[in-house]
Write a protein that holds these residues in place. Structure first.
Motif, PDB file in Angstrom:
ATOM      1  N   LEU A 196       8.546  11.060  -0.707  1.00  0.00           N
ATOM      2  CA  LEU A 196       9.259  10.334   0.280  1.00  0.00           C
ATOM      3  C   LEU A 196      10.439   9.578  -0.093  1.00  0.00           C
ATOM      4  N   MET A 197      10.206   9.017  -1.371  1.00  0.00           N
ATOM      5  CA  MET A 197      11.396   8.208  -2.109  1.00  0.00           C
ATOM      6  C   MET A 197      12.550   9.280  -2.792  1.00  0.00           C
ATOM      7  N   GLU A 198      11.955  10.030  -3.324  1.00  0.00           N
ATOM      8  CA  GLU A 198      13.026  11.116  -4.206  1.00  0.00           C
ATOM      9  C   GLU A 198      13.939  11.739  -3.046  1.00  0.00           C
ATOM     10  N   VAL A 231      21.337   4.406   0.187  1.00  0.00           N
ATOM     11  CA  VAL A 231      20.067   4.961  -0.360  1.00  0.00           C
ATOM     12  C   VAL A 231      18.946   4.071   0.077  1.00  0.00           C
ATOM     13  N   LEU A 232      19.149   2.875   0.220  1.00  0.00           N
ATOM     14  CA  LEU A 232      18.112   1.699   0.695  1.00  0.00           C
ATOM     15  C   LEU A 232      18.005   1.871   2.077  1.00  0.00           C
ATOM     16  N   LEU A 237      14.308   3.653   6.724  1.00  0.00           N
ATOM     17  CA  LEU A 237      13.937   4.418   7.863  1.00  0.00           C
ATOM     18  C   LEU A 237      12.717   5.224   7.458  1.00  0.00           C
ATOM     19  N   SER A 238      12.884   5.906   6.357  1.00  0.00           N
ATOM     20  CA  SER A 238      11.639   6.964   5.989  1.00  0.00           C
ATOM     21  C   SER A 238      10.302   6.005   5.933  1.00  0.00           C
ATOM     22  N   ARG A 240       9.346   3.210   7.490  1.00  0.00           N
ATOM     23  CA  ARG A 240       9.088   2.739   8.801  1.00  0.00           C
ATOM     24  C   ARG A 240       8.123   3.935   9.502  1.00  0.00           C
ATOM     25  N   LYS A 241       8.246   5.114   8.827  1.00  0.00           N
ATOM     26  CA  LYS A 241       7.533   6.256   9.646  1.00  0.00           C
ATOM     27  C   LYS A 241       6.235   6.357   8.800  1.00  0.00           C
ATOM     28  N   VAL A 242       5.862   5.639   7.839  1.00  0.00           N
ATOM     29  CA  VAL A 242       4.545   6.043   7.068  1.00  0.00           C
ATOM     30  C   VAL A 242       3.522   5.264   8.041  1.00  0.00           C
ATOM     31  N   GLU A 243       2.635   6.577   8.305  1.00  0.00           N
ATOM     32  CA  GLU A 243       1.166   6.049   9.013  1.00  0.00           C
ATOM     33  C   GLU A 243       0.517   5.021   8.511  1.00  0.00           C
ATOM     34  N   GLY A 244       0.229   3.806   9.342  1.00  0.00           N
ATOM     35  CA  GLY A 244      -0.636   2.741   8.680  1.00  0.00           C
ATOM     36  C   GLY A 244       0.239   1.747   7.977  1.00  0.00           C
ATOM     37  N   ALA A 245       1.385   1.952   7.491  1.00  0.00           N
ATOM     38  CA  ALA A 245       2.076   1.093   6.680  1.00  0.00           C
ATOM     39  C   ALA A 245       2.271  -0.352   7.648  1.00  0.00           C
ATOM     40  N   GLN A 246       2.030  -1.349   6.715  1.00  0.00           N
ATOM     41  CA  GLN A 246       1.910  -2.716   7.468  1.00  0.00           C
ATOM     42  C   GLN A 246       2.960  -3.622   6.919  1.00  0.00           C
ATOM     43  N   TRP A 247       3.595  -3.490   5.844  1.00  0.00           N
ATOM     44  CA  TRP A 247       4.556  -4.324   4.893  1.00  0.00           C
ATOM     45  C   TRP A 247       4.959  -3.362   4.158  1.00  0.00           C
ATOM     46  N   PHE A 248       6.257  -3.677   3.678  1.00  0.00           N
ATOM     47  CA  PHE A 248       6.976  -2.943   2.197  1.00  0.00           C
ATOM     48  C   PHE A 248       8.323  -3.734   1.837  1.00  0.00           C
ATOM     49  N   GLU A 249       8.135  -3.272   0.639  1.00  0.00           N
ATOM     50  CA  GLU A 249       9.578  -4.124  -0.107  1.00  0.00           C
ATOM     51  C   GLU A 249      10.083  -3.028  -0.864  1.00  0.00           C
ATOM     52  N   VAL A 250      11.678  -2.931  -0.749  1.00  0.00           N
ATOM     53  CA  VAL A 250      12.365  -1.947  -1.517  1.00  0.00           C
ATOM     54  C   VAL A 250      13.470  -2.515  -2.320  1.00  0.00           C
ATOM     55  N   GLU A 251      13.533  -2.140  -3.287  1.00  0.00           N
ATOM     56  CA  GLU A 251      14.931  -2.255  -4.419  1.00  0.00           C
ATOM     57  C   GLU A 251      15.401  -1.055  -4.761  1.00  0.00           C
ATOM     58  N   CYS A 252      16.548  -0.820  -4.815  1.00  0.00           N
ATOM     59  CA  CYS A 252      17.443   0.109  -5.161  1.00  0.00           C
ATOM     60  C   CYS A 252      18.391  -0.425  -6.196  1.00  0.00           C
ATOM     61  N   GLU A 253      18.492   0.289  -7.351  1.00  0.00           N
ATOM     62  CA  GLU A 253      19.526  -0.119  -8.446  1.00  0.00           C
ATOM     63  C   GLU A 253      20.099   1.101  -8.950  1.00  0.00           C
TER      64      GLU A 253
END
Length: 272
Positions: A196-198, A231-232, A237-238, A240-253
């Protein structure tokens, strides 16, 4: 001889079990920088042997002077030869709470995880390493709080550079970092999160490329220019579509190729 050994053991003073009168409870006490081989459960049903760097802690009530450090190592040694995923993390923490007579426990397991990658044109396969982390916390009688962390490399190509240049555009290798927490009973495999990330960079990174592959990734990145912000946002957006996801943190560098600094973006989101 055995009787004498037992008698000596019984006569050894247990200082850490003595009372502390300062009235300060400690939220986390235990061991860190423990290096052990661990077996990580893979998506295909097998397991991967990894070298893990581990921190394992429990809470310590204010009346106790110290905890039993050896028991942490006993727990980790017992589990180091069993395949571990989110479910097993809960059992590890229950085991820790029971052995240490604690109310809560937490663990961080950091390791290199390898996924086979296939070159886009030649079809050659090779292994790419990913920095991965399992983080879990548990209070007696409650559900496991489990967070999966993954760091994924990617290629990005600058949209501005492409727009203003007569030919070519500068690109760079970047890193995406994701931490994701699921509702109880749900999870995502490391392999699926990596895929998903790649997909959200200008192009994926491959450990082995032949000339025809290099042509492909160069042109793919050129046709898919993205700022670090792009990218971030696409990654958010991707996720948010993960089934059952409750919370996430994203960093892009992005490790910029024409500057002596990096471009950086971050986002944290709690899902309904």
């Amino acid at each position: 001889m055995k009787l004498k050994s037992q008698e000596t053991k019984n006569n050894i003073k247990d200082v850490q079990n003595s009372c502390d009168e300062r009235g300060i409870a400690i939220q986390k006490v235990g061991v860190s920088d423990v290096h052990l081989p661990f077996l990580i459960q893979t998506k295909n049903g097998s397991f991967q042997s990894v070298l893990a760097k581990i921190k394992l802690t429990v809470n310590l009530p204010q009346e106790f002077k110290g905890t039993h450090m050896s028991r942490f190592i006993e727990v980790l040694s017992d589990w180091s030869q069993k395949p571990v995923s989110a479910k097993e993390m809960e059992y590890i923490l229950i085991d820790t709470i029971d052995r240490l007579h604690a109310q809560s426990a937490a663990i961080d397991i950091n390791f290199k995880y390898f996924i086979e990658k296939t070159a886009p044109v030649s079809g050659f396969t090779s292994m790419l390493d990913y920095d991965c982390a399992f983080s879990g916390s548990l209070t007696r009688g409650q559900h496991l709080n489990f967070v999966l962390g993954l760091k994924v490399p990617f290629t990005s190509l600058c949209p501005c550079s492409k727009e203003i240049s007569c030919y070519g555009a500068h690109n760079q290798r970047g890193i995406m970092r994701v931490k994701i927490k699921h509702q109880p009973g749900s999870f995502i495999w490391i392999e699926d999160l990596a895929e998903l990330m790649e997909a959200e960079g200008s192009c994926q990174v491959y450990p082995l490329l032949k000339r025809e592959d290099e042509k492909y990734v160069t042109e793919k990145a050129y046709e898919n220019p993205k700022f670090v912000e792009d990218v971030l946002r696409d990654l958010v957006l991707s996720l948010r579509k993960v089934e059952g996801a409750q919370w996430f943190e994203v960093e892009c560098e992005n490790y910029e190729s024409i500057h002596n600094h990096s471009a950086y973006a971050a986002h944290v989101e709690t899902l309904k």
